[in-house]
Write a protein that holds these residues in place. Sequence first.
Motif, PDB file in Angstrom:
ATOM      1  N   ILE A  98       0.772  -1.130  -0.073  1.00 17.21           N
ATOM      2  CA  ILE A  98       0.145  -0.015  -0.054  1.00 17.21           C
ATOM      3  C   ILE A  98       0.981   1.147  -0.120  1.00 17.21           C
ATOM      4  CG2 ILE A  98      -1.555   1.510   1.460  1.00 17.21           C
ATOM      5  CD1 ILE A  98      -2.905  -1.497   2.261  1.00 17.21           C
ATOM      6  N   SER A  99       0.656   2.165  -0.965  1.00 18.41           N
ATOM      7  CA  SER A  99       1.087   3.471  -0.890  1.00 18.41           C
ATOM      8  C   SER A  99       1.549   4.120   0.568  1.00 18.41           C
ATOM      9  CB  SER A  99       0.506   4.267  -1.912  1.00 18.41           C
ATOM     10  OG  SER A  99       1.259   5.847  -1.917  1.00 18.41           O
ATOM     11  N   GLY A 100       2.814   4.321   0.701  1.00 15.82           N
ATOM     12  CA  GLY A 100       3.448   5.066   2.101  1.00 15.82           C
ATOM     13  C   GLY A 100       3.563   4.118   3.211  1.00 15.82           C
ATOM     14  N   HIS A 101       3.285   2.600   2.945  1.00 11.36           N
ATOM     15  CA  HIS A 101       3.910   1.741   3.941  1.00 11.36           C
ATOM     16  C   HIS A 101       5.416   1.532   3.852  1.00 11.36           C
ATOM     17  CE1 HIS A 101      -0.605   0.159   4.738  1.00 11.36           C
ATOM     18  NE2 HIS A 101      -0.411   1.273   5.169  1.00 11.36           N
ATOM     19  N   ASN A 102       5.729   1.823   5.112  1.00 12.45           N
ATOM     20  CA  ASN A 102       7.461   1.672   4.988  1.00 12.45           C
ATOM     21  C   ASN A 102       7.516   0.170   5.465  1.00 12.45           C
ATOM     22  OD1 ASN A 102       6.396   2.546   7.559  1.00 12.45           O
ATOM     23  ND2 ASN A 102       8.636   2.570   8.153  1.00 12.45           N
ATOM     24  N   ILE A 130      10.126 -12.891   6.360  1.00 14.23           N
ATOM     25  CA  ILE A 130      11.093 -11.831   6.369  1.00 14.23           C
ATOM     26  C   ILE A 130      10.408 -10.679   6.530  1.00 14.23           C
ATOM     27  CG2 ILE A 130      11.003 -11.490   3.555  1.00 14.23           C
ATOM     28  CD1 ILE A 130      14.191 -10.677   3.965  1.00 14.23           C
ATOM     29  N   ARG A 131      10.779  -9.471   7.041  1.00 15.47           N
ATOM     30  CA  ARG A 131      10.384  -8.262   7.359  1.00 15.47           C
ATOM     31  C   ARG A 131      10.996  -7.191   7.005  1.00 15.47           C
ATOM     32  NH1 ARG A 131       9.531  -7.409  13.135  1.00 15.47           N
ATOM     33  NH2 ARG A 131      11.355  -6.161  13.367  1.00 15.47           N
ATOM     34  N   TYR A 132      10.664  -6.271   6.085  1.00 11.54           N
ATOM     35  CA  TYR A 132      11.775  -4.996   5.831  1.00 11.54           C
ATOM     36  C   TYR A 132      10.970  -3.920   6.360  1.00 11.54           C
ATOM     37  CZ  TYR A 132      13.919  -7.625   1.953  1.00 11.54           C
ATOM     38  OH  TYR A 132      14.680  -8.315   1.212  1.00 11.54           O
ATOM     39  N   GLU A 133      12.015  -3.115   6.748  1.00 17.52           N
ATOM     40  CA  GLU A 133      11.762  -1.601   7.244  1.00 17.52           C
ATOM     41  C   GLU A 133      12.378  -0.747   6.230  1.00 17.52           C
ATOM     42  OE1 GLU A 133      11.597  -0.021  11.039  1.00 17.52           O
ATOM     43  OE2 GLU A 133      10.963  -2.026  11.929  1.00 17.52           O
ATOM     44  N   ASN A 134      11.338  -0.202   5.355  1.00 16.47           N
ATOM     45  CA  ASN A 134      12.258   0.467   3.986  1.00 16.47           C
ATOM     46  C   ASN A 134      12.921  -0.213   3.482  1.00 16.47           C
ATOM     47  OD1 ASN A 134      10.970   3.269   4.706  1.00 16.47           O
ATOM     48  ND2 ASN A 134      12.541   3.136   6.367  1.00 16.47           N
ATOM     49  N   GLU A 135      14.199  -0.127   2.966  1.00 13.24           N
ATOM     50  CA  GLU A 135      15.176  -1.091   2.256  1.00 13.24           C
ATOM     51  C   GLU A 135      15.687  -2.230   2.922  1.00 13.24           C
ATOM     52  OE1 GLU A 135      15.111   2.978   0.776  1.00 13.24           O
ATOM     53  OE2 GLU A 135      15.817   1.958   2.563  1.00 13.24           O
ATOM     54  N   ARG A 165      14.244  -5.496  -1.683  1.00 10.43           N
ATOM     55  CA  ARG A 165      13.356  -4.191  -1.759  1.00 10.43           C
ATOM     56  C   ARG A 165      14.119  -3.000  -1.881  1.00 10.43           C
ATOM     57  NH1 ARG A 165       9.507  -1.724   2.987  1.00 10.43           N
ATOM     58  NH2 ARG A 165       7.672  -0.825   1.495  1.00 10.43           N
ATOM     59  N   LEU A 166      14.512  -3.108  -3.277  1.00  9.35           N
ATOM     60  CA  LEU A 166      15.711  -2.056  -3.644  1.00  9.35           C
ATOM     61  C   LEU A 166      15.407  -0.473  -3.312  1.00  9.35           C
ATOM     62  CD1 LEU A 166      17.014  -3.712  -6.723  1.00  9.35           C
ATOM     63  CD2 LEU A 166      17.906  -4.008  -4.280  1.00  9.35           C
ATOM     64  N   LYS A 167      14.134  -0.287  -3.548  1.00  6.33           N
ATOM     65  CA  LYS A 167      14.006   1.207  -3.331  1.00  6.33           C
ATOM     66  C   LYS A 167      13.001   1.542  -2.116  1.00  6.33           C
ATOM     67  CE  LYS A 167      14.735   2.264  -8.442  1.00  6.33           C
ATOM     68  NZ  LYS A 167      14.231   2.802  -9.366  1.00  6.33           N
ATOM     69  N   GLY A 168      12.777   0.324  -1.648  1.00  6.33           N
ATOM     70  CA  GLY A 168      11.956   0.808  -0.290  1.00  6.33           C
ATOM     71  C   GLY A 168      10.564   0.635  -0.558  1.00  6.33           C
ATOM     72  N   VAL A 169       9.824   0.406  -1.757  1.00  3.80           N
ATOM     73  CA  VAL A 169       8.482   0.306  -2.154  1.00  3.80           C
ATOM     74  C   VAL A 169       8.233  -1.269  -2.419  1.00  3.80           C
ATOM     75  CG1 VAL A 169       6.978   1.011  -3.875  1.00  3.80           C
ATOM     76  CG2 VAL A 169       8.673   2.613  -3.296  1.00  3.80           C
ATOM     77  N   ASP A 170       8.232  -1.758  -3.685  1.00  2.27           N
ATOM     78  CA  ASP A 170       8.016  -3.130  -4.049  1.00  2.27           C
ATOM     79  C   ASP A 170       9.069  -4.099  -3.823  1.00  2.27           C
ATOM     80  OD1 ASP A 170       8.363  -3.067  -7.623  1.00  2.27           O
ATOM     81  OD2 ASP A 170       9.577  -2.071  -6.121  1.00  2.27           O
ATOM     82  N   SER A 171       8.690  -5.191  -3.732  1.00  2.00           N
ATOM     83  CA  SER A 171       9.715  -6.430  -3.181  1.00  2.00           C
ATOM     84  C   SER A 171       9.341  -7.714  -4.175  1.00  2.00           C
ATOM     85  CB  SER A 171       9.340  -6.738  -1.769  1.00  2.00           C
ATOM     86  OG  SER A 171      10.058  -7.756  -1.437  1.00  2.00           O
ATOM     87  N   THR A 172      10.585  -8.392  -4.139  1.00  2.00           N
ATOM     88  CA  THR A 172      10.333  -9.655  -4.877  1.00  2.00           C
ATOM     89  C   THR A 172      10.989 -10.659  -3.962  1.00  2.00           C
ATOM     90  OG1 THR A 172      11.079  -8.363  -7.034  1.00  2.00           O
ATOM     91  CG2 THR A 172      11.478 -10.981  -6.895  1.00  2.00           C
TER      92      THR A 172
END
Lengths: 116, 112
Positions: free
Chosen positions: A26-30, A47-52, A69-76
């Motif tokens: 969701i947009s804005g979710h870090n 796994i859990r990411y905070e930003n990148e 999660r290279l740019k802190g948005v989408d993830s693979t």
Amino acid sequence: EAGVVQSPRYKIIEKKQPVAFWCNPISGHNTLYWYRQNLGQGPELLIRYENEEAVDDSQLPKDRFSAERLKGVDSTLKIQPAELGDSAVYLCASSSEGWRGNYEQYFGPGTRLTVT
Amino acid sequence: AQSVTQLDSHVSVSEGTPVLLRCNYSSSYSPSLFWYVQHPNKGLQLLLKYTSAATLVKGINGFEAEFKKSETSFHLTKPSAHMSDAAEYFCVVSDRTRKLIFGQGTELSVKP
């Protein structure tokens, strides 16, 4: 507001093949989470990411699983090579204000992986 | 370590009758507890959460749950079941790092 988007929704592969799953939070979710849900069980955090930054990857089988999660948005999330036991639903979730805040997690519909 | 046990893997009720889904938790400190619902081919949705405020928590779609520390329980109830309530329900506890730990799930069936 668009929810968490995951693709593909379904994937069938032969064992030893690679596979990748994509998640757009969701947009804005870090904060972004990947879970695995085996048949008849509750989801388990991979796994859990905070930003990148991957802040908790203790449950990720690092010999064959990787995530980014290279740019802190989408993830693979990737599996290489896949094994029969990897058949499961892979869920992505996101939350805002970091995991110390409200941290309500919003889940995507999941990717159902079948390894033959 | 934190854990949850959902006491029934499957519950079947008739439409219009009460729903009770049972959950016991184990935690070494005051926990945060949640109930999530999962409809087929849809994402998990938060029904309600307890975070050390009122012990009776009201959620969406008429569901509520009561935190009972003495019984280490967090049962989910609804006065009158609707056909649309048929789904998988998960009781969840969070640990100190706010990681969610899910129970095994209870499948709710609603008969017309």
